[in-house]
Design a protein around this motif. Structure first.
Motif, PDB file in Angstrom:
ATOM      1  N   ALA A  40     111.158 -73.783   9.553  1.00 50.57           N
ATOM      2  CA  ALA A  40     111.735 -73.293  10.802  1.00 50.57           C
ATOM      3  C   ALA A  40     112.128 -74.450  11.709  1.00 50.57           C
ATOM      4  O   ALA A  40     112.662 -74.241  12.784  1.00 50.57           O
ATOM      5  CB  ALA A  40     110.756 -72.373  11.526  1.00 50.57           C
ATOM      6  N   GLY A  41     111.869 -75.658  11.242  1.00 51.95           N
ATOM      7  CA  GLY A  41     112.207 -76.848  12.010  1.00 51.95           C
ATOM      8  C   GLY A  41     111.000 -77.734  12.217  1.00 51.95           C
ATOM      9  O   GLY A  41     109.941 -77.264  12.647  1.00 51.95           O
ATOM     10  N   GLY A  42     111.149 -79.011  11.867  1.00 50.40           N
ATOM     11  CA  GLY A  42     110.065 -79.961  12.062  1.00 50.40           C
ATOM     12  C   GLY A  42     109.882 -80.873  10.867  1.00 50.40           C
ATOM     13  O   GLY A  42     110.686 -80.872   9.925  1.00 50.40           O
ATOM     14  N   GLY A  43     108.825 -81.660  10.922  1.00 49.28           N
ATOM     15  CA  GLY A  43     108.505 -82.575   9.836  1.00 49.28           C
ATOM     16  C   GLY A  43     107.307 -82.088   9.043  1.00 49.28           C
ATOM     17  O   GLY A  43     106.971 -80.898   9.051  1.00 49.28           O
ATOM     18  N   ARG A  44     106.635 -83.017   8.382  1.00 50.14           N
ATOM     19  CA  ARG A  44     105.501 -82.650   7.540  1.00 50.14           C
ATOM     20  C   ARG A  44     104.254 -82.295   8.358  1.00 50.14           C
ATOM     21  O   ARG A  44     103.328 -81.660   7.849  1.00 50.14           O
ATOM     22  CB  ARG A  44     105.182 -83.798   6.578  1.00 50.14           C
ATOM     23  N   ASN A  45     104.199 -82.730   9.618  1.00 54.07           N
ATOM     24  CA  ASN A  45     103.000 -82.525  10.423  1.00 54.07           C
ATOM     25  C   ASN A  45     103.130 -81.396  11.440  1.00 54.07           C
ATOM     26  O   ASN A  45     102.234 -81.215  12.273  1.00 54.07           O
ATOM     27  CB  ASN A  45     102.640 -83.828  11.158  1.00 54.07           C
ATOM     28  N   GLY A  79     110.637 -87.693   7.689  1.00 50.74           N
ATOM     29  CA  GLY A  79     111.882 -86.984   7.884  1.00 50.74           C
ATOM     30  C   GLY A  79     111.713 -85.781   8.778  1.00 50.74           C
ATOM     31  O   GLY A  79     110.653 -85.575   9.404  1.00 50.74           O
ATOM     32  N   PHE A  80     112.753 -84.959   8.817  1.00 51.92           N
ATOM     33  CA  PHE A  80     112.773 -83.838   9.751  1.00 51.92           C
ATOM     34  C   PHE A  80     113.807 -82.823   9.286  1.00 51.92           C
ATOM     35  O   PHE A  80     114.853 -83.190   8.732  1.00 51.92           O
ATOM     36  CB  PHE A  80     113.139 -84.346  11.151  1.00 51.92           C
ATOM     37  N   PHE A  81     113.501 -81.553   9.520  1.00 52.58           N
ATOM     38  CA  PHE A  81     114.460 -80.486   9.270  1.00 52.58           C
ATOM     39  C   PHE A  81     114.795 -79.814  10.592  1.00 52.58           C
ATOM     40  O   PHE A  81     113.914 -79.283  11.267  1.00 52.58           O
ATOM     41  CB  PHE A  81     113.868 -79.459   8.297  1.00 52.58           C
ATOM     42  N   LEU A 117     117.432 -83.520   7.506  1.00 55.51           N
ATOM     43  CA  LEU A 117     118.168 -82.350   7.042  1.00 55.51           C
ATOM     44  C   LEU A 117     118.510 -81.504   8.262  1.00 55.51           C
ATOM     45  O   LEU A 117     117.612 -81.028   8.961  1.00 55.51           O
ATOM     46  CB  LEU A 117     117.309 -81.542   6.061  1.00 55.51           C
ATOM     47  N   LEU A 118     119.790 -81.343   8.541  1.00 56.81           N
ATOM     48  CA  LEU A 118     120.230 -80.699   9.770  1.00 56.81           C
ATOM     49  C   LEU A 118     121.100 -79.493   9.454  1.00 56.81           C
ATOM     50  O   LEU A 118     122.115 -79.615   8.765  1.00 56.81           O
ATOM     51  CB  LEU A 118     121.019 -81.689  10.646  1.00 56.81           C
ATOM     52  N   ASP A 119     120.703 -78.343   9.977  1.00 56.84           N
ATOM     53  CA  ASP A 119     121.454 -77.107   9.762  1.00 56.84           C
ATOM     54  C   ASP A 119     122.215 -76.765  11.043  1.00 56.84           C
ATOM     55  O   ASP A 119     121.627 -76.306  12.019  1.00 56.84           O
ATOM     56  CB  ASP A 119     120.504 -75.976   9.378  1.00 56.84           C
ATOM     57  N   GLU A 120     123.514 -77.031  11.030  1.00 54.54           N
ATOM     58  CA  GLU A 120     124.431 -76.756  12.137  1.00 54.54           C
ATOM     59  C   GLU A 120     123.981 -77.407  13.446  1.00 54.54           C
ATOM     60  O   GLU A 120     123.788 -76.726  14.469  1.00 54.54           O
ATOM     61  CB  GLU A 120     124.628 -75.251  12.299  1.00 54.54           C
TER      62      GLU A 120
END
Length: 240
Positions: free
Chosen positions: A65-70, A97-99, A150-153
């Motif tokens: 839903a958004g965020g990194g590994r932590n 990284g980050f989503f 990784l960026l979604d829109e």
């Protein structure tokens, strides 16, 4: 560049009749090779670009839903149904990284407030900034080198001027090869980033396209150069 490829493990799939395997590009996917520090996924809504990006994020261990590994917080329907069926190839593997998922960024910002981590995002609550300012705060303060993003829109909250500011951030992070971005977008401004690879998800298979051959470029250029004709044709269809 760290992430080199995505493989669909077809031997694990029992049926292509249900989502996400019913999506044409997922059904036809065998292996996708990543050859650039900046890669764009483009295509119409529902073409599968966000579905694949979300699966990559899940496989990286990022919050889907958004965020990194932590980052750990709950958002309904944020799980990726595709993640268990893909394999990622790395050289070397990185865990940083980050989503970014634009549609659930509000929940991510609330999570940051709850855990008291605003210092890592410029010292101000992401909720106390405009939508565009909060996105830029994330890019400027949370994004560092030797990571996969990784960026979604991301353009969803960015004005054209702020999209240009984001391109500068993108350049600064990738010029020495120590950051990698995969971005799903509809923005002809972002797609203009030099030497990026653009993968189209249209026409039932993932294929590389040149910037000038994307619908985003051609439609935007055509509209700007022939606005009155475009509007006439669109409105004429409504009158028929």
């Amino acid at each position: 560049m760290f992430l080199k490829g995505i493989t669909l493990q077809k031997e694990k799939i029992s049926s292509y009749q249900s989502y996400p395997f019913s999506i044409p590009v997922i059904k036809s996917l065998v292996q996708l090779h990543i050859n650039s520090n900046v890669t764009f996924f483009v295509g119409e809504n529902g073409s599968g670009k966000s579905t694949l990006l979300e699966a990559i994020a899940d496989k990286c261990g990022f919050h889907t839903a958004g965020g990194g590994r932590n980052n750990a917080y709950h958002v309904d329907a944020s799980e990726s149904p595709l993640a268990d069926y893909i394999r990622l190839s790395w050289l070397p593997k990185v865990t940083n990284g980050f989503f970014l998922r634009a549609e659930t960024f509000y929940q991510f910002a609330s999570h940051i407030d709850q855990v008291g981590a605003n210092a890592a995002y410029g010292g101000m609550s992401l909720h106390h900034q405009s939508h565009g300012e909060s996105f830029l705060s994330l890019f400027q303060h949370r994004f560092h080198k030797k990571a996969v993003y990784l960026l979604d829109e991301p353009e969803a909250a960015l004005s054209p001027q702020r999209q240009l500011a984001f391109l500068r951030i993108l350049h600064n992070l990738t010029e020495d090869g120590n950051s990698q971005f995969i971005i799903a977008t509809h923005s002809p401004i972002l797609l203009g980033f030099p030497e990026a690879t653009i993968f189209s998800f249209d026409n039932s298979n993932i294929h590389e396209v040149a910037y000038e051959d994307t619908d985003h470029y051609q439609i935007t250029r055509g509209f700007l150069e022939n606005r009155e004709r475009f509007l006439y044709e669109i409105f004429k269809e409504d009158d028929e």
